[in-house]
Design an enzyme around this catalytic site. Structure first.
Site, short mmCIF file in Angstrom:
data_model
loop_
_atom_site.label_atom_id
_atom_site.label_comp_id
_atom_site.label_asym_id
_atom_site.label_seq_id
_atom_site.Cartn_x
_atom_site.Cartn_y
_atom_site.Cartn_z
N ASN A 166 0.90 -1.14 -0.14
CA ASN A 166 0.07 -0.02 -0.08
C ASN A 166 0.82 1.15 -0.08
O ASN A 166 1.53 1.60 0.95
CB ASN A 166 -1.10 -0.12 1.36
CG ASN A 166 -1.68 1.36 1.31
OD1 ASN A 166 -1.72 2.16 0.46
ND2 ASN A 166 -2.23 1.50 2.63
N LYS B 29 0.29 4.30 -0.28
CA LYS B 29 -0.58 5.49 0.37
C LYS B 29 -0.22 6.73 -0.56
O LYS B 29 -0.30 6.36 -1.70
CB LYS B 29 -0.14 5.90 1.76
CG LYS B 29 0.02 4.52 2.35
CD LYS B 29 0.06 4.93 4.13
CE LYS B 29 0.24 3.51 4.57
NZ LYS B 29 0.19 3.41 6.25
N HIS C 18 -9.53 0.99 4.92
CA HIS C 18 -8.06 1.14 5.65
C HIS C 18 -8.39 2.45 6.83
O HIS C 18 -9.10 3.15 6.69
CB HIS C 18 -6.93 1.82 4.60
CG HIS C 18 -5.72 1.84 5.26
ND1 HIS C 18 -5.14 2.82 6.03
CD2 HIS C 18 -4.45 1.15 5.02
CE1 HIS C 18 -4.05 2.62 6.31
NE2 HIS C 18 -3.70 1.37 5.58
N GLU D 210 -6.67 4.63 7.89
CA GLU D 210 -6.42 6.02 7.59
C GLU D 210 -7.80 6.75 7.01
O GLU D 210 -8.20 7.83 7.29
CB GLU D 210 -5.49 6.19 6.71
CG GLU D 210 -4.11 6.16 7.54
CD GLU D 210 -2.83 5.46 6.77
OE1 GLU D 210 -2.75 5.66 5.46
OE2 GLU D 210 -1.95 5.02 7.22
N GLU E 217 -5.51 -5.30 10.39
CA GLU E 217 -4.10 -4.18 10.53
C GLU E 217 -4.40 -3.63 12.01
O GLU E 217 -5.52 -2.52 11.95
CB GLU E 217 -4.23 -3.11 9.56
CG GLU E 217 -4.06 -3.78 8.26
CD GLU E 217 -3.32 -2.76 7.45
OE1 GLU E 217 -2.16 -3.00 6.85
OE2 GLU E 217 -3.77 -1.61 7.12
N GLY F 119 2.44 1.86 10.84
CA GLY F 119 3.47 3.05 10.94
C GLY F 119 4.16 3.21 12.17
O GLY F 119 4.81 4.51 11.99
N SER G 26 3.60 -2.31 10.32
CA SER G 26 5.16 -2.73 10.70
C SER G 26 5.83 -3.65 9.98
O SER G 26 6.45 -4.19 10.78
CB SER G 26 5.28 -1.96 12.14
OG SER G 26 4.92 -0.94 12.59
C1 PEP Z 1 -0.67 -0.02 6.14
O1 PEP Z 1 -0.88 1.40 6.10
O2 PEP Z 1 -1.49 -0.65 5.53
C2 PEP Z 1 0.54 -0.51 7.06
C3 PEP Z 1 0.39 -1.68 7.31
O3 PEP Z 1 1.51 0.30 7.23
P1 PEP Z 1 2.90 0.10 7.84
O4 PEP Z 1 3.63 -1.18 7.17
O5 PEP Z 1 3.79 1.51 7.51
O6 PEP Z 1 2.63 0.11 9.18
#
Ligand code: PEP
Length: 265
Positions: A15, A17, A107, A109, A177, A183, A223
């Site tokens: 992803n 973003k 997601h 966000e 997630e 993040g 992460s």
């Molecule tokens: C995401 O935003 O889907 C995500 C998993 O981000 P990160 O890997 O940066 O934690």
């Protein structure tokens, strides 16, 4: 449920973003394809997909089709509507016309920054399926939810709400997630991811039927890096990863996709 995982092809999804413009997307996808080719990546045994911004999709489509790359791709969101007076929105029909395979829905966000509700997310899942896209439905609890409700209550409730009207047998991907892990550099443990993935799969049986539940890829996201992917992939109900930050680092993402080479390390 363990043992069924042999029938599920793992999916490593990046992803992006709001990163990489259309020119940068071409360079990145080209290098990713070379890197995986050099490593003799077996796309039949591990699927790899990228989720660029909307403005990159035409470029990515053209490159993948011209060079006959085995990478899959999709959008990061879609409208619940087919067309009409929805300024700024993107129809699933448009994504399908660009050969998108997948679309990320719900997601964290978007749930947080755009106040998307479970109801809207459910309508988007319906729209994606209607247009022949496979939804990558994101669910996950915040740190407060975890403390108040325990590990799987909120993700399971989000899954049930989003799939309330889904037909039995639908083809979906679920991404677990935990919001506290996205993040943050603080990934869940493989055991934590497995516990929630197993609960999600049990819920899927009621929602879409046993066969589809067994076939559904449940990804872990939050992460994920080359150094921790192997632990997640050893878990029977974790069938891949949704990768944010590390999906923008070519060697990291390529190495995550090749987790089979470092399972056991
Ligand atoms: C995401 O935003 O889907 C995500 C998993 O981000 P990160 O890997 O940066 O934690």
């Amino acid at each position: 449920m363990a043992g069924m995982s042999t029938t599920r092809v793992p999916l490593i999804a990046g992803n992006w973003k709001m990163n990489l413009d259309h020119l940068q997307s071409i360079a990145f996808v080209q290098k990713l394809a070379w890197s995986l080719k050099d490593a003799k990546h077996g796309f039949a045994s591990v699927e790899v997909a990228v989720f660029p911004p909307f403005t990159d999709l035409r470029s990515v489509q053209t490159l993948i089709s011209a060079d006959k790359l085995e990478l899959k791709f999709g959008g990061q969101d879609l409208s619940a509507y087919d067309s009409g007076a929805y300024t700024g929105e993107i129809s699933g029909a448009f994504l399908k016309a660009l050969d998108c395979d997948y679309v990320i829905i719900g997601h964290s966000e978007r749930r947080t920054l755009h106040h998307e509700t479970d109801e809207e997310i459910g309508a988007k899942v319906t729209a994606a399926i209607k247009h022949g896209l496979v939804p990558v439905l994101c669910v996950g609890e915040t740190a407060d939810d975890l403390e108040t409700h325990g590990p799987s209550a909120v993700p399971v409730a989000q899954l049930k709400a989003a799939l309330a009207t889904a037909a039995k047998g639908v083809d979906i991907v679920v991404a677990y997630e935990p919001v506290w892990a996205i993040g943050s550099g603080k990934a869940a443990t493989p055991a934590q991811a497995e516990q929630v993935a197993a609960a999600l799969r049990v819920a899927l049986v009621d929602l879409i039927g046993q066969e589809a539940a067994d076939a559904t890829r449940i990804l872990y996201g939050g992460s994920v890096k080359a150094s921790n992917i192997a632990g997640f992939m050893r878990e029977p109900n974790v069938d891949g990863a949704l990768v944010g930050g590390a999906s923008l680092d070519l060697s990291e993402f390529s190495s995550i996709a090749q987790f089979q080479k470092h399972v056991g390390t």
